[in-house]
Design a protein around this motif. Structure first.
Motif, PDB file in Angstrom:
ATOM      1  N   LYS A 270       0.733  -0.886  -0.310  1.00  0.00           N
ATOM      2  CA  LYS A 270      -0.098   0.089  -0.236  1.00  0.00           C
ATOM      3  C   LYS A 270       0.342   1.016   0.200  1.00  0.00           C
ATOM      4  O   LYS A 270       0.314   2.039  -0.881  1.00  0.00           O
ATOM      5  N   VAL A 271       1.731   0.963   0.635  1.00  0.00           N
ATOM      6  CA  VAL A 271       2.707   2.380   1.454  1.00  0.00           C
ATOM      7  C   VAL A 271       3.816   2.525  -0.482  1.00  0.00           C
ATOM      8  O   VAL A 271       3.596   2.952  -0.950  1.00  0.00           O
TER       9      VAL A 271
ATOM     10  N   ASN B 144      -3.467  -0.707   7.880  1.00  0.00           N
ATOM     11  CA  ASN B 144      -3.685   1.033   7.454  1.00  0.00           C
ATOM     12  C   ASN B 144      -2.828   1.956   7.679  1.00  0.00           C
ATOM     13  O   ASN B 144      -2.894   3.294   7.281  1.00  0.00           O
TER      14      ASN B 144
ATOM     15  N   SER C 148       0.046   3.469   5.879  1.00  0.00           N
ATOM     16  CA  SER C 148      -0.283   4.382   4.914  1.00  0.00           C
ATOM     17  C   SER C 148      -1.542   5.879   5.589  1.00  0.00           C
ATOM     18  O   SER C 148      -0.454   6.943   4.625  1.00  0.00           O
TER      19      SER C 148
END
Length: 525
Positions: free
Chosen positions: A195-196, A376, A379
């Motif tokens: 995600k990052v 998350n 992120s």
């Protein structure tokens, strides 16, 4: 320097770095701060010298010499010569791989040190005790710890309003060990890393940045004119209409070129990997410190869930002696049966093997917490830090110094700003409630960044001296329903300074006098 000697020298130095752990618990003490900065800065210079030596010796294209030892096309080659060529090629391939791998590690180490140094630069500065002049830590080092007024006494000040996250420094691949750190991540950690990385470099085709056209048209005096013009990406689907609007209906387009760019916020793969790993590993540290408190509040029986996973962990690596060690299906069936027997004894399953309803509900809640919140966290942290960095720095400062984000773009285009559309309010709420991290959920962050970049163009030639941290806070206040107090706390800046920048924004956007309006029109052009 011989190739093998250079490889060994680099490997030895990277090993030395890996064995020297970074401790930042007492980073607010000036001695510790200074020593860490000096050490990292000296390492960076040494690593950069190593890379220059590698570049000079062709480490960037290590496989080129292999072509010299292959059979020439169209020429008969003896079997003995083929064998000899194969041995030569194998030797060169081994050496080339060693060069490639060590160069990649050195590049990773360089970018990791840049991230660490950038965060330390933002963390604090020194102030002369005699003339009260302020110096960054890099300036302090260059001066040898002596002020221009010859004084050697300094006071260390922490920039509470600056964008930095020094807590990620111990998790950076400072020794170029990004592959090792990657392999250490668990399932949720790998998902978080993905995600990052997608935030720092969106996985999509290049988008049109500008359009170049060569046009032909007649002016008012009926003279034929040829001209080259450039249009922004917003006209990618209607460039013909825009050209006709400006130059008239009879304009002709003689040549057309679309200039494309890949939307990478951090424009270097090693810097992206270093930042992503550091934020994810730091996120795991946060999760370890808060998960017990969160689960205790949300689950009906926290101890039961711990026991549930303890039983699974007990049997998942066991293998009975009476089953062939290569019969994996039989071993797996045995493990499942033992786990089920234990769960029946504990009352987690009934005799038919059906799971207790409340336990099933607790497992679902836990999975949701991990999937929607914990995964998350990294992120949210990096999105907030990059968002805050753009809001609280000027265009010129970003051009000169990237701070904690090496190779970051000075501005973001429309496609790149899309990563700021999801605020993850539930994650922000968790961080605010269970940690000392201060983040506010800002709606439409992407549009706010657009306003910031547009405003930077409006003040390009203005003589107003802005406090850019307060300016970023003021833009949030003017474009959201968030209270001034909450914004002030999140940005660590006084409300009075924010109010002053609100007035400055109004004076630029809504000039009262004719002279001010005329000046504004000039600087906008």
């Amino acid at each position: 320097m011989q190739e093998s000697v250079l490889v060994n020298k680099a490997e030895s130095y990277l090993k030395e770095i890996s064995e020297d752990s970074i401790v930042i618990d007492d980073i607010e003490d000036f001695e510790n701060f200074r020593n860490l900065y000096f050490k990292l800065d000296d390492r960076l210079k040494y690593l950069q010298d190593l890379k220059e030596d590698m570049d000079d010796q062709g480490y960037t294209t290590p496989f080129t010499p292999i072509n010299k030892y292959g059979p020439k096309s169209g020429k008969e080659v003896a079997i003995e010569e083929i064998g000899e060529n194969s041995r030569h090629n194998q030797i060169f391939i081994t050496r080339a791989n060693a060069k490639k791998n060590i160069l990649e590690r050195v590049k990773s180490a360089i970018d990791s040190h840049k991230v660490a140094i950038g965060n330390l630069e933002q963390f604090g500065y020194v102030k002369c005790n005699s003339c009260y002049k302020k110096y960054s830590i890099s300036e302090y080092k260059q001066m040898g710890g002596r002020c221009s007024c010859a004084n050697q006494g300094f006071t260390f000040k922490i920039r509470k309003e600056a964008t930095q996250r020094v807590r990620i420094i111990p998790y950076l691949p400072l020794s170029g060990n990004y592959m090792v750190l990657r392999s250490e991540l668990g399932g949720y950690g790998r998902e978080s890393l993905k995600k990052v990385l997608n935030i720092l470099k969106q996985e999509r085709k290049g988008v049109v940045k500008t359009i170049s056209l060569r046009i032909r048209f007649k002016d008012k005096n009926n003279r034929l004119i040829r001209k080259k013009i450039t249009l922004d990406s917003e006209y990618v689907n209607n460039y013909e209409e825009e050209v006709r609007r400006i130059y008239g209906r009879n304009v002709r387009i003689e040549a057309l070129t679309f200039h494309r760019t890949k939307p990478a916020i951090i424009d270097d793969k090693h810097a992206r990997t270093a930042l992503a790993l550091a934020y994810v590993k730091y996120g795991e540290e946060i999760i370890d410190s808060i998960k017990e408190d969160i689960l205790k509040r949300r689950l009906s029986d926290f101890k039961r869930l711990n026991k549930y996973y303890e039983v699974i962990s007990q049997y998942e690596n066991q293998s009975p002696d009476f089953i062939d060690k290569y019969d994996l299906n039989a071993i797996d069936s045995w493990r499942k049966s033992k786990i089920e027997e234990e769960f029946i004894k504990l009352g987690y399953f009934d005799k038919s093997g059906k799971m207790n309803r409340s336990l099933r509900r607790d497992l679902k809640i836990r999975d949701n917490i991990y999937k929607n919140t914990f995964v998350n966290i990294a992120s949210v942290l990096i999105i907030w830090d990059i968002f805050k960095y753009y809001l609280t720095t000027s265009n010129n400062s970003r051009r000169i110094n990237n701070g904690p984000f090496p190779y970051i773009r000075v501005e973001l285009d429309r496609e790149q700003r899309k990563v700021f559309q999801n605020t993850h309010s539930n994650v922000i709420e968790t961080l605010n409630n269970f940690t000392d991290i201060k983040i506010i959920p800002v709606p439409e962050m992407d549009l706010l960044l657009y306003e910031k970049f547009k405003f930077e163009k409006e003040i390009r030639n203005s003589n107003i001296k802005f406090n850019h941290v307060a300016l970023g806070a003021a833009l949030i206040y003017q474009n959201s329903e968030i209270s001034l107090e909450n914004i002030s706390n999140a940005f660590n800046v006084n409300e009075s300074r924010i109010k002053k920048e609100i007035k400055n924004i109004d004076s630029i956007k809504n000039p009262k006098s004719d002279k001010s309006r005329e000046f504004l029109n000039l600087i906008v052009k």
